[in-house]
Scaffold this active site. Structure first.
Site, mmCIF file in Angstrom:
data_model
loop_
_atom_site.group_PDB
_atom_site.id
_atom_site.type_symbol
_atom_site.label_atom_id
_atom_site.label_comp_id
_atom_site.label_asym_id
_atom_site.label_seq_id
_atom_site.Cartn_x
_atom_site.Cartn_y
_atom_site.Cartn_z
ATOM 1 N N LYS A 157 -75.888 -69.384 -9.275
ATOM 2 C CA LYS A 157 -76.515 -70.333 -10.213
ATOM 3 C C LYS A 157 -75.394 -70.867 -11.115
ATOM 4 O O LYS A 157 -75.181 -70.397 -12.232
ATOM 5 C CB LYS A 157 -77.609 -69.606 -11.007
ATOM 6 C CG LYS A 157 -78.645 -70.548 -11.587
ATOM 7 C CD LYS A 157 -79.865 -69.789 -12.089
ATOM 8 C CE LYS A 157 -80.706 -70.619 -13.030
ATOM 9 N NZ LYS A 157 -81.246 -71.855 -12.481
HETATM 10 N N1 PMP Z 1 -83.643 -73.061 -6.847
HETATM 11 C C1 PMP Z 1 -82.924 -73.601 -7.845
HETATM 12 C C2 PMP Z 1 -81.896 -74.631 -7.519
HETATM 13 C C3 PMP Z 1 -83.157 -73.206 -9.168
HETATM 14 O O1 PMP Z 1 -82.439 -73.747 -10.173
HETATM 15 C C4 PMP Z 1 -84.149 -72.238 -9.435
HETATM 16 C C5 PMP Z 1 -84.421 -71.810 -10.847
HETATM 17 N N2 PMP Z 1 -83.622 -70.741 -11.252
HETATM 18 C C6 PMP Z 1 -84.856 -71.688 -8.356
HETATM 19 C C7 PMP Z 1 -84.582 -72.134 -7.075
HETATM 20 C C8 PMP Z 1 -85.892 -70.638 -8.561
HETATM 21 O O2 PMP Z 1 -85.303 -69.411 -8.891
HETATM 22 P P1 PMP Z 1 -86.058 -68.352 -9.793
HETATM 23 O O3 PMP Z 1 -87.387 -68.151 -9.183
HETATM 24 O O4 PMP Z 1 -85.206 -67.146 -9.710
HETATM 25 O O5 PMP Z 1 -86.143 -68.928 -11.153
#
Ligand code: PMP
Length: 313
Positions: A157
């Site tokens: 991320k």
């Molecule tokens: N894909 C992307 C590109 C994101 O930014 C997020 C948000 N964090 C997610 C998927 C979903 O991840 P999570 O469920 O861990 O928030």
């Protein structure tokens, strides 16, 4: 005027005005940071703020930091403790978004990852819905392609990577959609601009696999778990074609920020019968009870802020 008064910055909790970086900060110039988005939910009956899957978020942050060669002087457990302390100090009695950030903090010119100091910072802000569409959202397939593992690893991320998400989101909204569906360079589906996606076809719950250049979502993992346990549905992880969205029975976006958002229109066509489908609705209802700490069975995913504060006192 923000409602938050504090931040964790330079190893301690400080007034938010003091949490400032130089314009020479490496991460500001080159996107060399990584972050998390965590939600905490206020439960009025319990008078408690529950942080959802806190440790999993910090485990992912540490993995993202590893990709960027950022060494943090904290373990996931220590980062959880800092978060609970910061939230308790803010004293929020409402739904809150938590933003931890690990970044190359050195004020230096030069594109690289090695031989650079890193730092960790965090703030929390009251936060409502990311997409406010109770009747179901619309989505459009983006003309932008998803970043690829050999150019910019999507499983991290990484702050700089979110230019890709921002391009897709802004294009989708300019085209009148609530959200984007982003394809990989090979033309198959990756995910939404900042969330994963799932479809239902013939009673099967399907999502794109971890090798489709997605962020390995914590909400995705949560839904995989509860779909199996509560609905008896196995989450099938496989390549999804663009045209499958046009013939799917149901579709929803899922992520910490977006939570669960059913999609009822895709590329200006009705998705399924154009209404929120039964499986999406069940997952939606279950998800919101779980995150708010209303499902005793899943309380181990909810970290209480104020109980923690009294215990520590
Ligand atoms: N894909 C992307 C590109 C994101 O930014 C997020 C948000 N964090 C997610 C998927 C979903 O991840 P999570 O469920 O861990 O928030």
């Amino acid at each position: 005027m923000n409602d938050n008064r504090y931040a964790f910055f330079g190893g301690q909790i400080v007034p938010i005005e003091q949490a400032k970086v130089s314009i020479m900060t490496h991460a500001l110039n080159y996107g060399t940071g990584c972050f998390e988005g965590i939600r905490a939910y206020w439960n009025p009956e319990a008078e408690e703020l529950y942080v959802f899957r806190l440790k999993e978020h910090f485990e992912r942050l540490l993995r993202s930091a590893r990709l960027l060669l950022i060494e943090l002087p904290y373990t996931a457990d220590e980062l959880c403790a800092i978060t609970l302390e910061l939230l308790a100090k803010e004293g929020f009695h409402q739904d809150t978004y938590i933003r931890p950030l690990a970044f190359k903090s050195q004020p230096v010119v030069g594109v690289r990852l090695h031989d650079l100091e890193g730092d960790f910072a965090m703030f929390c802000v009251p936060f409502g819905k990311y997409i406010e569409k109770p009747e179901g959202a619309s989505a459009g397939v983006s003309s932008w392609r998803r970043i690829e593992d050999n150019t910019m690893p999507a499983r991290g991320k990484i702050t700089g990577s979110y230019v890709n998400s921002a391009l897709a989101k802004t294009e989708a909204m300019a085209n009148g959609f609530d959200e984007a569906v982003v394809l990989n360079a090979d033309g198959h589906i990756a995910e939404g601009s900042a969330e994963n996606l799932m479809i239902v076809r013939d009673g099967q719950l399907v999502t794109t696999p971890v090798y489709a250049n997605i962020l390995e979502g914590i909400t995705r993992a949560t839904i995989k778990h509860i779909a199996k346990e509560q609905l008896g549905l196995d989450l099938v992880e496989r390549q999804i074609d663009r045209s499958e969205l046009y013939v799917a029975d149901e579709m929803f976006f899922c992520g910490t920020g977006v939570e669960v958002v059913p999609v009822t229109r895709i590329d200006h066509r009705p998705l399924g019968d154009g209404r929120i489908g039964p499986i999406s609705q069940q997952i939606y209802d279950l998800y919101f009870r779980i995150v708010r700490g209303q499902e005793p069975r899943y309380m181990n995913w909810c970290s209480p802020v104020y109980q923690h504060a009294t215990q520590a006192a």
